[in-house]
Motif scaffolding. Sequence first.
Motif, PDB file in Angstrom:
ATOM      1  N   GLN A   2      19.552  17.545  44.720  1.00 17.48           N
ATOM      2  CA  GLN A   2      20.775  17.092  44.108  1.00 17.48           C
ATOM      3  C   GLN A   2      21.369  18.705  43.587  1.00 17.48           C
ATOM      4  N   ILE A   3      22.456  19.033  44.023  1.00 16.20           N
ATOM      5  CA  ILE A   3      23.092  20.513  43.370  1.00 16.20           C
ATOM      6  C   ILE A   3      24.472  20.050  42.789  1.00 16.20           C
ATOM      7  N   LYS A   4      24.671  20.777  41.685  1.00 16.36           N
ATOM      8  CA  LYS A   4      26.213  20.797  41.178  1.00 16.36           C
ATOM      9  C   LYS A   4      26.528  22.272  41.150  1.00 16.36           C
ATOM     10  N   THR A   5      27.808  22.557  41.837  1.00 16.75           N
ATOM     11  CA  THR A   5      28.064  23.857  42.128  1.00 16.75           C
ATOM     12  C   THR A   5      29.842  23.634  42.366  1.00 16.75           C
ATOM     13  N   GLU A   6      30.349  24.848  42.375  1.00 17.97           N
ATOM     14  CA  GLU A   6      31.879  24.912  42.764  1.00 17.97           C
ATOM     15  C   GLU A   6      31.814  25.116  44.235  1.00 17.97           C
ATOM     16  N   GLY A   7      32.992  24.623  44.716  1.00 15.46           N
ATOM     17  CA  GLY A   7      33.320  25.021  46.292  1.00 15.46           C
ATOM     18  C   GLY A   7      34.616  25.070  46.765  1.00 15.46           C
ATOM     19  N   ILE A   8      34.851  25.788  47.645  1.00 18.17           N
ATOM     20  CA  ILE A   8      36.320  25.816  48.243  1.00 18.17           C
ATOM     21  C   ILE A   8      36.354  25.131  49.535  1.00 18.17           C
ATOM     22  N   VAL A   9      37.045  24.261  49.734  1.00 17.35           N
ATOM     23  CA  VAL A   9      37.310  23.559  50.991  1.00 17.35           C
ATOM     24  C   VAL A   9      37.805  24.184  51.984  1.00 17.35           C
ATOM     25  N   ALA A  81      44.952  22.573  39.539  1.00 14.94           N
ATOM     26  CA  ALA A  81      45.949  21.851  40.267  1.00 14.94           C
ATOM     27  C   ALA A  81      47.069  22.639  40.751  1.00 14.94           C
ATOM     28  N   TYR A  82      47.380  22.652  42.113  1.00 13.93           N
ATOM     29  CA  TYR A  82      48.264  23.760  42.791  1.00 13.93           C
ATOM     30  C   TYR A  82      49.760  23.200  42.463  1.00 13.93           C
ATOM     31  N   THR A  83      50.629  24.214  42.477  1.00 16.10           N
ATOM     32  CA  THR A  83      52.097  23.885  42.345  1.00 16.10           C
ATOM     33  C   THR A  83      52.650  24.048  43.601  1.00 16.10           C
ATOM     34  N   THR A  84      52.312  25.029  44.079  1.00 18.08           N
ATOM     35  CA  THR A  84      53.200  25.339  45.536  1.00 18.08           C
ATOM     36  C   THR A  84      52.116  25.377  46.736  1.00 18.08           C
ATOM     37  N   LEU A  85      50.973  25.622  46.601  1.00 20.90           N
ATOM     38  CA  LEU A  85      50.180  25.907  47.889  1.00 20.90           C
ATOM     39  C   LEU A  85      50.274  25.119  48.935  1.00 20.90           C
ATOM     40  N   HIS A  86      50.246  23.772  48.771  1.00 22.28           N
ATOM     41  CA  HIS A  86      50.398  22.795  49.864  1.00 22.28           C
ATOM     42  C   HIS A  86      51.878  21.915  49.871  1.00 22.28           C
ATOM     43  N   PRO A 111      25.045  32.414  50.853  1.00 22.73           N
ATOM     44  CA  PRO A 111      26.011  32.348  49.549  1.00 22.73           C
ATOM     45  C   PRO A 111      26.084  33.827  49.450  1.00 22.73           C
ATOM     46  N   ASP A 112      27.470  34.024  48.705  1.00 28.10           N
ATOM     47  CA  ASP A 112      27.864  35.368  48.357  1.00 28.10           C
ATOM     48  C   ASP A 112      28.736  35.142  47.074  1.00 28.10           C
ATOM     49  N   GLU A 113      28.379  35.411  45.977  1.00 30.39           N
ATOM     50  CA  GLU A 113      29.286  35.074  44.732  1.00 30.39           C
ATOM     51  C   GLU A 113      30.373  35.908  44.820  1.00 30.39           C
ATOM     52  N   GLN A 114      30.301  37.236  45.153  1.00 32.40           N
ATOM     53  CA  GLN A 114      31.235  38.198  45.003  1.00 32.40           C
ATOM     54  C   GLN A 114      32.462  37.713  45.845  1.00 32.40           C
ATOM     55  N   LEU A 115      32.039  37.388  47.175  1.00 31.83           N
ATOM     56  CA  LEU A 115      32.979  36.826  48.189  1.00 31.83           C
ATOM     57  C   LEU A 115      33.825  35.317  47.803  1.00 31.83           C
ATOM     58  N   TYR A 116      32.847  34.621  47.154  1.00 35.65           N
ATOM     59  CA  TYR A 116      33.531  33.275  46.532  1.00 35.65           C
ATOM     60  C   TYR A 116      34.404  33.569  45.512  1.00 35.65           C
ATOM     61  N   GLU A 117      34.191  34.620  44.866  1.00 38.06           N
ATOM     62  CA  GLU A 117      35.058  34.762  43.703  1.00 38.06           C
ATOM     63  C   GLU A 117      36.558  35.555  44.580  1.00 38.06           C
ATOM     64  N   PHE A 118      36.232  36.238  45.299  1.00 31.74           N
ATOM     65  CA  PHE A 118      37.316  37.001  45.851  1.00 31.74           C
ATOM     66  C   PHE A 118      38.311  35.956  46.379  1.00 31.74           C
ATOM     67  N   VAL A 119      37.673  35.194  47.316  1.00 35.23           N
ATOM     68  CA  VAL A 119      38.425  33.705  47.827  1.00 35.23           C
ATOM     69  C   VAL A 119      39.274  32.991  46.861  1.00 35.23           C
ATOM     70  N   LEU A 124      44.396  31.277  44.220  1.00 37.63           N
ATOM     71  CA  LEU A 124      44.923  30.975  42.835  1.00 37.63           C
ATOM     72  C   LEU A 124      46.228  32.037  42.885  1.00 37.63           C
ATOM     73  N   TRP A 125      46.177  33.036  43.316  1.00 37.95           N
ATOM     74  CA  TRP A 125      47.278  34.082  43.446  1.00 37.95           C
ATOM     75  C   TRP A 125      48.411  33.772  44.234  1.00 37.95           C
ATOM     76  N   LEU A 126      47.866  33.204  45.481  1.00 37.42           N
ATOM     77  CA  LEU A 126      48.975  32.952  46.480  1.00 37.42           C
ATOM     78  C   LEU A 126      49.823  31.628  45.865  1.00 37.42           C
ATOM     79  N   ASP A 127      49.144  30.747  45.063  1.00 39.06           N
ATOM     80  CA  ASP A 127      49.814  29.467  44.674  1.00 39.06           C
ATOM     81  C   ASP A 127      50.564  30.001  43.475  1.00 39.06           C
ATOM     82  N   ALA A 128      50.278  31.103  42.865  1.00 43.03           N
ATOM     83  CA  ALA A 128      51.317  31.268  41.635  1.00 43.03           C
ATOM     84  C   ALA A 128      52.415  32.489  41.847  1.00 43.03           C
ATOM     85  N   ASN A 129      52.521  32.922  43.144  1.00 39.55           N
ATOM     86  CA  ASN A 129      53.389  33.890  43.213  1.00 39.55           C
ATOM     87  C   ASN A 129      54.118  33.637  44.618  1.00 39.55           C
TER      88      ASN A 129
END
Length: 239
Positions: A2-9, A81-86, A111-119, A124-129
């Motif tokens: 069993q693992i616990k991690t962050e993920g992007i759908v 919690a996104y404000t505009t993305l969807h 896995p590629d942590e740098q790629l994950y952080e970039f995405v 988050l930038w897209l949602d906020a701008n």
Amino acid sequence: MQIKTEGIVIHSIRYGEADVIAKIYTKEKGLISYLIRGVLKSKKRKIKPAFLLPFSILTIDASHKSKTTLKRLIDASPIEAYTTLHQSIVKNSMVTFLTEILLQVLADEAPDEQLYEFVAYSILWLDANEEITLFHVHFLLRLTTFLGCSPDSTNIHLTKFDLKEGNFTFNTKSGYFIEGTLLVAFKMLLGTNFDNLKEISLPKEERKQLLNKVLLYYSFHVPGFKNPKSLLVLETLFS
């Protein structure tokens, strides 16, 4: 295990009457396909269908059995919690377009942590701008760095960019190149960040041309790459 991690759908699809299969790009394990039981049926489920919208960023608990390709998602909760993305039609179409790209280029369980952080940062930038007309083009160019096929900017002062060779040149025999005002914008995109995109002015038709040039670049340098089906919708919204 069993693992616990962050993920992007990245993508989710209905499976049977009440289950969902979701492809989630995880920080720890890379792109993983998860089965989520009963998520579309029981209102008491901890995992809500809204958690599985494209580009949702989650903390997940999952069961990873070594012999199964389809892992089981036990629990998940949204980190942001996104404000505009969807809610924005344009942003939602951009999300669909970019997730189609990522489904093609992300390797399963790599896995590629740098790629994950970039995405994650990009989402988050897209949602906020709101100044987002060149966001997807810039995202694609930045993504090439992680795919190992970034444009060679050694001779960036030269007057053409050869899409097939991936470098700047005075002359090209390939017939696939960027020049003129498109080249000016292309050079600016290579040397900037998301916050400075508003400083790059490009007419609608030229933005469309530049996007198609970048997608052509992908077709030359990313094995098996095909233009996303959502490209036409995106072009219509920006026309």
